[in-house]
Scaffold this motif. Structure first.
Motif, PDB file in Angstrom:
ATOM      1  N   LEU B  44       9.807 -33.212  25.745  1.00 27.41           N
ATOM      2  CA  LEU B  44       9.828 -31.991  24.674  1.00 27.41           C
ATOM      3  C   LEU B  44       8.509 -31.973  24.231  1.00 27.41           C
ATOM      4  CD1 LEU B  44      12.922 -33.199  22.788  1.00 27.41           C
ATOM      5  CD2 LEU B  44      12.895 -31.263  24.658  1.00 27.41           C
ATOM      6  N   GLY B  45       8.073 -30.795  23.596  1.00 23.85           N
ATOM      7  CA  GLY B  45       6.974 -30.561  23.155  1.00 23.85           C
ATOM      8  C   GLY B  45       6.586 -28.971  23.143  1.00 23.85           C
ATOM      9  N   ALA B  46       5.473 -28.689  22.454  1.00 27.41           N
ATOM     10  CA  ALA B  46       5.195 -27.259  21.996  1.00 27.41           C
ATOM     11  C   ALA B  46       4.501 -26.755  23.150  1.00 27.41           C
ATOM     12  CB  ALA B  46       4.326 -26.923  20.939  1.00 27.41           C
ATOM     13  N   ASN B  47       4.300 -25.636  23.549  1.00 31.16           N
ATOM     14  CA  ASN B  47       3.608 -25.017  24.571  1.00 31.16           C
ATOM     15  C   ASN B  47       2.104 -25.488  24.544  1.00 31.16           C
ATOM     16  OD1 ASN B  47       5.474 -23.198  25.442  1.00 31.16           O
ATOM     17  ND2 ASN B  47       5.065 -21.383  24.182  1.00 31.16           N
ATOM     18  N   GLY B  48       1.662 -25.842  25.871  1.00 29.11           N
ATOM     19  CA  GLY B  48       0.544 -26.445  25.951  1.00 29.11           C
ATOM     20  C   GLY B  48       0.212 -27.826  25.608  1.00 29.11           C
ATOM     21  N   SER B  49       1.534 -28.658  24.998  1.00 30.90           N
ATOM     22  CA  SER B  49       1.358 -29.932  25.080  1.00 30.90           C
ATOM     23  C   SER B  49       1.245 -30.856  26.171  1.00 30.90           C
ATOM     24  CB  SER B  49       2.445 -30.233  24.163  1.00 30.90           C
ATOM     25  OG  SER B  49       3.872 -30.094  25.013  1.00 30.90           O
ATOM     26  N   GLY B  50       1.412 -30.156  27.440  1.00 33.30           N
ATOM     27  CA  GLY B  50       1.111 -31.103  28.385  1.00 33.30           C
ATOM     28  C   GLY B  50       2.372 -31.489  29.315  1.00 33.30           C
ATOM     29  N   LYS B  51       3.628 -30.884  28.926  1.00 31.64           N
ATOM     30  CA  LYS B  51       4.631 -31.464  29.619  1.00 31.64           C
ATOM     31  C   LYS B  51       5.067 -30.846  30.987  1.00 31.64           C
ATOM     32  CE  LYS B  51       7.754 -28.003  26.422  1.00 31.64           C
ATOM     33  NZ  LYS B  51       6.859 -27.097  26.435  1.00 31.64           N
ATOM     34  N   SER B  52       4.708 -29.819  31.195  1.00 31.85           N
ATOM     35  CA  SER B  52       4.869 -29.203  32.506  1.00 31.85           C
ATOM     36  C   SER B  52       4.043 -29.879  33.500  1.00 31.85           C
ATOM     37  CB  SER B  52       4.655 -27.816  32.762  1.00 31.85           C
ATOM     38  OG  SER B  52       5.848 -27.090  32.515  1.00 31.85           O
ATOM     39  N   THR B  53       2.769 -30.290  32.921  1.00 30.45           N
ATOM     40  CA  THR B  53       1.634 -30.971  33.707  1.00 30.45           C
ATOM     41  C   THR B  53       2.131 -32.257  33.940  1.00 30.45           C
ATOM     42  OG1 THR B  53      -0.009 -29.387  32.827  1.00 30.45           O
ATOM     43  CG2 THR B  53      -0.714 -31.342  33.909  1.00 30.45           C
ATOM     44  N   ALA B  54       2.701 -32.861  33.031  1.00 30.43           N
ATOM     45  CA  ALA B  54       3.243 -34.454  33.318  1.00 30.43           C
ATOM     46  C   ALA B  54       4.139 -34.292  34.505  1.00 30.43           C
ATOM     47  CB  ALA B  54       3.805 -34.829  32.006  1.00 30.43           C
ATOM     48  N   VAL B  55       5.299 -33.306  34.608  1.00 29.33           N
ATOM     49  CA  VAL B  55       6.136 -33.388  35.438  1.00 29.33           C
ATOM     50  C   VAL B  55       5.606 -33.190  36.751  1.00 29.33           C
ATOM     51  CG1 VAL B  55       8.075 -31.775  36.350  1.00 29.33           C
ATOM     52  CG2 VAL B  55       8.221 -32.868  34.111  1.00 29.33           C
ATOM     53  N   ARG B  56       4.677 -32.125  36.804  1.00 27.21           N
ATOM     54  CA  ARG B  56       3.820 -31.757  37.828  1.00 27.21           C
ATOM     55  C   ARG B  56       3.005 -32.915  38.586  1.00 27.21           C
ATOM     56  NH1 ARG B  56       1.035 -27.439  38.628  1.00 27.21           N
ATOM     57  NH2 ARG B  56       1.570 -27.268  40.913  1.00 27.21           N
ATOM     58  N   ALA B  57       2.437 -33.539  37.753  1.00 28.58           N
ATOM     59  CA  ALA B  57       2.003 -35.073  37.749  1.00 28.58           C
ATOM     60  C   ALA B  57       2.803 -36.177  38.565  1.00 28.58           C
ATOM     61  CB  ALA B  57       1.108 -35.646  36.660  1.00 28.58           C
ATOM     62  N   ALA B  58       4.069 -36.042  37.903  1.00 33.84           N
ATOM     63  CA  ALA B  58       4.833 -36.775  38.562  1.00 33.84           C
ATOM     64  C   ALA B  58       5.414 -36.646  39.965  1.00 33.84           C
ATOM     65  CB  ALA B  58       6.058 -37.017  37.648  1.00 33.84           C
ATOM     66  N   ILE B  59       5.278 -35.278  40.246  1.00 35.39           N
ATOM     67  CA  ILE B  59       5.525 -35.092  41.817  1.00 35.39           C
ATOM     68  C   ILE B  59       4.528 -35.255  42.751  1.00 35.39           C
ATOM     69  CG2 ILE B  59       7.859 -34.135  41.570  1.00 35.39           C
ATOM     70  CD1 ILE B  59       6.299 -31.407  41.571  1.00 35.39           C
ATOM     71  N   GLY B  60       3.249 -35.538  42.048  1.00 37.86           N
ATOM     72  CA  GLY B  60       1.946 -35.621  43.008  1.00 37.86           C
ATOM     73  C   GLY B  60       1.183 -34.301  43.095  1.00 37.86           C
ATOM     74  N   ARG B  61       1.675 -33.071  42.179  1.00 43.01           N
ATOM     75  CA  ARG B  61       1.198 -31.786  42.564  1.00 43.01           C
ATOM     76  C   ARG B  61       0.005 -31.597  41.595  1.00 43.01           C
ATOM     77  NH1 ARG B  61       1.401 -31.750  46.578  1.00 43.01           N
ATOM     78  NH2 ARG B  61       0.294 -29.912  46.314  1.00 43.01           N
ATOM     79  N   VAL B  62      -0.324 -32.452  40.547  1.00 44.99           N
ATOM     80  CA  VAL B  62      -1.632 -32.344  39.920  1.00 44.99           C
ATOM     81  C   VAL B  62      -1.988 -33.765  39.634  1.00 44.99           C
ATOM     82  CG1 VAL B  62      -2.419 -32.337  37.354  1.00 44.99           C
ATOM     83  CG2 VAL B  62      -0.580 -30.673  38.119  1.00 44.99           C
ATOM     84  N   PRO B  63      -3.365 -33.710  40.475  1.00 46.63           N
ATOM     85  CA  PRO B  63      -3.971 -35.019  40.649  1.00 46.63           C
ATOM     86  C   PRO B  63      -4.179 -35.659  39.478  1.00 46.63           C
ATOM     87  CG  PRO B  63      -5.480 -33.363  41.431  1.00 46.63           C
ATOM     88  CD  PRO B  63      -4.080 -32.693  40.962  1.00 46.63           C
ATOM     89  N   LEU B  64      -3.995 -37.239  39.485  1.00 48.52           N
ATOM     90  CA  LEU B  64      -4.507 -37.852  38.145  1.00 48.52           C
ATOM     91  C   LEU B  64      -6.043 -38.183  38.141  1.00 48.52           C
ATOM     92  CD1 LEU B  64      -1.499 -40.410  37.797  1.00 48.52           C
ATOM     93  CD2 LEU B  64      -1.911 -38.126  36.684  1.00 48.52           C
ATOM     94  N   THR B  65      -6.739 -38.072  37.205  1.00 46.89           N
ATOM     95  CA  THR B  65      -8.174 -38.354  37.294  1.00 46.89           C
ATOM     96  C   THR B  65      -8.150 -39.917  36.749  1.00 46.89           C
ATOM     97  OG1 THR B  65      -8.215 -37.525  34.853  1.00 46.89           O
ATOM     98  CG2 THR B  65      -9.211 -36.225  36.404  1.00 46.89           C
ATOM     99  N   SER B  66      -7.136 -40.507  36.125  1.00 45.94           N
ATOM    100  CA  SER B  66      -7.196 -42.052  36.132  1.00 45.94           C
ATOM    101  C   SER B  66      -5.615 -42.166  35.700  1.00 45.94           C
ATOM    102  CB  SER B  66      -7.980 -42.372  34.945  1.00 45.94           C
ATOM    103  OG  SER B  66      -7.788 -42.118  33.632  1.00 45.94           O
ATOM    104  N   GLY B  67      -5.260 -43.368  35.875  1.00 44.78           N
ATOM    105  CA  GLY B  67      -3.764 -43.713  35.531  1.00 44.78           C
ATOM    106  C   GLY B  67      -3.181 -44.159  36.992  1.00 44.78           C
ATOM    107  N   GLU B  68      -1.877 -44.375  36.819  1.00 46.84           N
ATOM    108  CA  GLU B  68      -1.076 -44.823  37.955  1.00 46.84           C
ATOM    109  C   GLU B  68       0.280 -44.090  37.907  1.00 46.84           C
ATOM    110  OE1 GLU B  68      -0.767 -49.064  38.482  1.00 46.84           O
ATOM    111  OE2 GLU B  68      -2.767 -49.263  37.596  1.00 46.84           O
ATOM    112  N   LEU B  69       0.703 -43.659  39.326  1.00 47.44           N
ATOM    113  CA  LEU B  69       2.001 -42.949  39.342  1.00 47.44           C
ATOM    114  C   LEU B  69       2.508 -43.795  40.586  1.00 47.44           C
ATOM    115  CD1 LEU B  69       4.119 -41.089  39.130  1.00 47.44           C
ATOM    116  CD2 LEU B  69       2.897 -39.485  40.735  1.00 47.44           C
ATOM    117  N   GLU B  70       3.906 -44.171  40.061  1.00 48.77           N
ATOM    118  CA  GLU B  70       4.749 -44.886  41.254  1.00 48.77           C
ATOM    119  C   GLU B  70       6.055 -44.384  41.202  1.00 48.77           C
ATOM    120  OE1 GLU B  70       5.172 -48.976  40.585  1.00 48.77           O
ATOM    121  OE2 GLU B  70       3.424 -49.659  41.266  1.00 48.77           O
ATOM    122  N   LEU B  71       6.588 -43.885  42.699  1.00 47.45           N
ATOM    123  CA  LEU B  71       8.061 -43.118  42.423  1.00 47.45           C
ATOM    124  C   LEU B  71       8.905 -44.360  43.283  1.00 47.45           C
ATOM    125  CD1 LEU B  71       6.841 -39.834  43.805  1.00 47.45           C
ATOM    126  CD2 LEU B  71       8.055 -40.552  41.319  1.00 47.45           C
TER     127      LEU B  71
END
Lengths: 292, 261
Positions: B44-71
């Motif tokens: 959840l979060g207001a518009n622009g809080s990054g929630k859609s980006t977080a989801v798209r990062a979780a499927i690898g559609r937005v590259p992470l500049t740092s951090g780790e993702l495991e599926l």
């Protein structure tokens, strides 16, 4: 109607028209699906450089045109991936560079002049040579194998690219394959309708068909049927009426588009009545009698 | 469903210290997000809080500049098992240039399973089941362009379900969806969760999905502001700015007209 088949050059012309009529809409439908209807036209411009190269090197222009336009199509795909802000500018550079390159190279060739490009630009199906037929048959079969064999994959990529990626499809590979297939189609159709009119045969049958269809598979089937119909009948008409075949084919295609456009309101109304019959309980168009 | 992979107890999504930028703007600024097996997590979060980006990062559609993702316990770089993931993108109004029927669109969700083989009997059955689950089987032959917003969203969900995924990732599945469709969606999701699926979804409001949600992660300015159970979200005394973030169904009397919202 039978005497037309007595001439070997007309046999070759009709075979080429038939193959192009099937192949052009089969690849064109994917371009239309992702709003790149004009892509075939751009590849046609680039192919001119290939035609001129063939002339310069005194080899069969079909093969040099295939190589150059495939390279151009791959470049367009790369611009789409990596192009920063103005992809359209990059495409314009590529298109007009291809055309200017063609004119330049043909004039550098010994004895060559811009007039030698006219055949390629406007087509001349009746001068298809025996060795061209082999190339046209081979290339058309390759195009059809890709467009029909991978139709589910290409459909998914052109319908929703992001979803296709998450499905694990090799989206980039499929995009490149589609681009190269489009380039091959352009060069195959070059002899039949000419490079400047190739895009018409890729797009207009699809545009005509989708006015009366609801699904992708049906649209594919109908546009291939319409494409074959106009390509073959246009070639026949041009033989008897002594008019240019490329222009005849394209004008026929536009006539078919217009005829189906006139039919569309009828089809839509019949569908609405049938939907009202099926879904009367849901309250859609409940004024129509149920089962009507 | 597939047999559980080796190391079956690993979380289905594990995002650690995720940073991402869109253009030059940092959108994710160190997000940790874990979805366990069988868990339903709402972002959840207001518009622009990054929630859609977080989801798209979780499927690898937005590259992470740092951090780790495991599926499913595998780093994204080596993850190939995409058929375990069902993705429902944010519904776009941009239509494709060629008509497609509801069944054709839903069938494309089956590609991860049948690959280059033609659509077999199992595949057709899965597509039919997905259509029935979202109540769209009666419209299977219709063009998707003839559907309402809510019906279109149901089709996109059916497309993800057709692949029989173990993890469903949905971006704003309720946006612009009429109330009738919201309830259909909640039922479909309940069915998936009951059969063991995990879910990560971006929501603007919990709506009829509230009872299904195990954990809500509230984002603000690209950071996790807090993690809560859904019922805790609706305590305005505790979190005064919630009213602008989530609209608890209990607080606002809702008129259920079934019309498009």
């Amino acid at each position: 109607m039978i005497e037309i088949l007595d001439y070997a050059f007309m046999q070759r012309a009709l075979l080429a028209a038939l193959l192009v009529g099937v192949a052009a809409p089969a690849v064109g439908i994917y371009l239309v699906q992702r709003h790149q209807a004009i892509m075939g036209d751009g590849i046609g411009h680039i192919a001119l450089t290939g035609v001129a190269l063939g002339f310069l090197l005194s080899t069969n222009a079909v093969w040099t045109a295939v190589l150059v336009s495939a390279a151009g199509a791959v470049a367009i795909e790369l611009v789409r991936w990596y192009g920063k802000a103005r992809g359209d500018i990059a495409l314009a550079l590529l298109f007009y560079g291809g055309m200017a390159g063609g004119v330049m190279i043909i004039n550098l060739a010994p004895g060559g002049s811009t007039a030698d490009l006219l055949t390629a630009m406007f087509g001349s199906v009746t001068t298809v040579a025996a060795e061209d037929v082999t190339a046209v048959v081979l290339l058309s079969c390759a195009v059809l194998a890709v467009c029909l064999g991978l139709r589910r994959q290409l459909f998914a990529v052109c319908q929703d690219e992001e979803f296709a990626r998450v499905t694990g499809l090799p989206v980039r590979l499929l995009n490149l394959l589609l681009a190269v297939t489009a380039a091959v189609t352009v060069t195959v159709a070059m002899r039949v309708v000419g490079l400047l009119l190739v895009s018409a045969l890729m797009v207009i049958p699809v545009a005509a068909a989708q006015q009366v269809t609801r699904g992708f598979a049906v649209t594919l089937g109908l546009s291939v049927t319409l494409g074959t119909l106009v390509a073959v009948s246009g070639t026949v008409v041009s033989f008897y009426a002594d008019v240019p075949p490329g222009a005849t084919i394209v004008l026929l295609a536009i006539a078919v588009f217009a005829a189906l456009a006139a039919l569309t309101p009828l089809v839509t109304r019949r569908r609405a009545v049938r939907a009202a019959g099926d879904e009367a309980p849901a309250g859609l168009l409940s004024r129509e009698p149920a089962g009507g | 469903m597939d047999v559980p992979a080796p190391g079956g107890s690993a979380p289905v999504i594990s995002l650690r210290g995720a940073h991402a930028v869109l253009g030059a703007r940092p959108v994710l600024r160190g997000i940790d997000l874990t979805v366990g097996r069988g868990e339903v997590v709402a972002l959840l979060g207001a518009n622009g809080s990054g929630k859609s980006t977080a989801v798209r990062a979780a499927i690898g559609r937005v590259p992470l500049t740092s951090g780790e993702l495991e599926l499913f316990g595998t780093p994204l770089r080596r993850f190939r098992d995409w058929r375990r993931v069902g993705y429902v993108p944010q519904r776009s109004t941009a239509a494709a240039g060629v008509p497609a029927t509801v069944r054709e669109v839903v069938s494309s969700g089956r590609l991860a399973r049948h690959r280059l083989r033609p659509l077999g009997r199992t595949d057709r059955a899965a597509v039919q089941r997905a259509l029935e689950l979202v109540g769209m089987a009666g419209r299977a032959k219709d063009s998707v362009s003839a559907l309402s917003g809510g019906q279109h969203q149901r089709v996109l969900i059916a497309r993800a379900l057709a692949g029989e995924p173990e993890l469903l990732i949905m971006d704003e599945p309720l946006a612009g969806v009429d109330l009738a469709s919201q309830h259909v969606l909640a039922d479909a999701l309940r069915d998936q969760v009951a059969s063991g699926a995990s879910v990560l979804l971006v929501l603007h409001e919990l709506g009829p999905l509230a009872p299904l949600i195990d954990r809500s992660v509230v984002l603000r300015d690209g950071r996790v502001e807090r993690v809560a159970r859904p019922e805790q979200l609706h305590d305005p005394a505790c979190h005064p700015h919630d009213s602008e973030v989530v609209h608890p169904a209990s607080a606002v009397p809702r008129i259920e007209t079934g019309q498009l919202s």
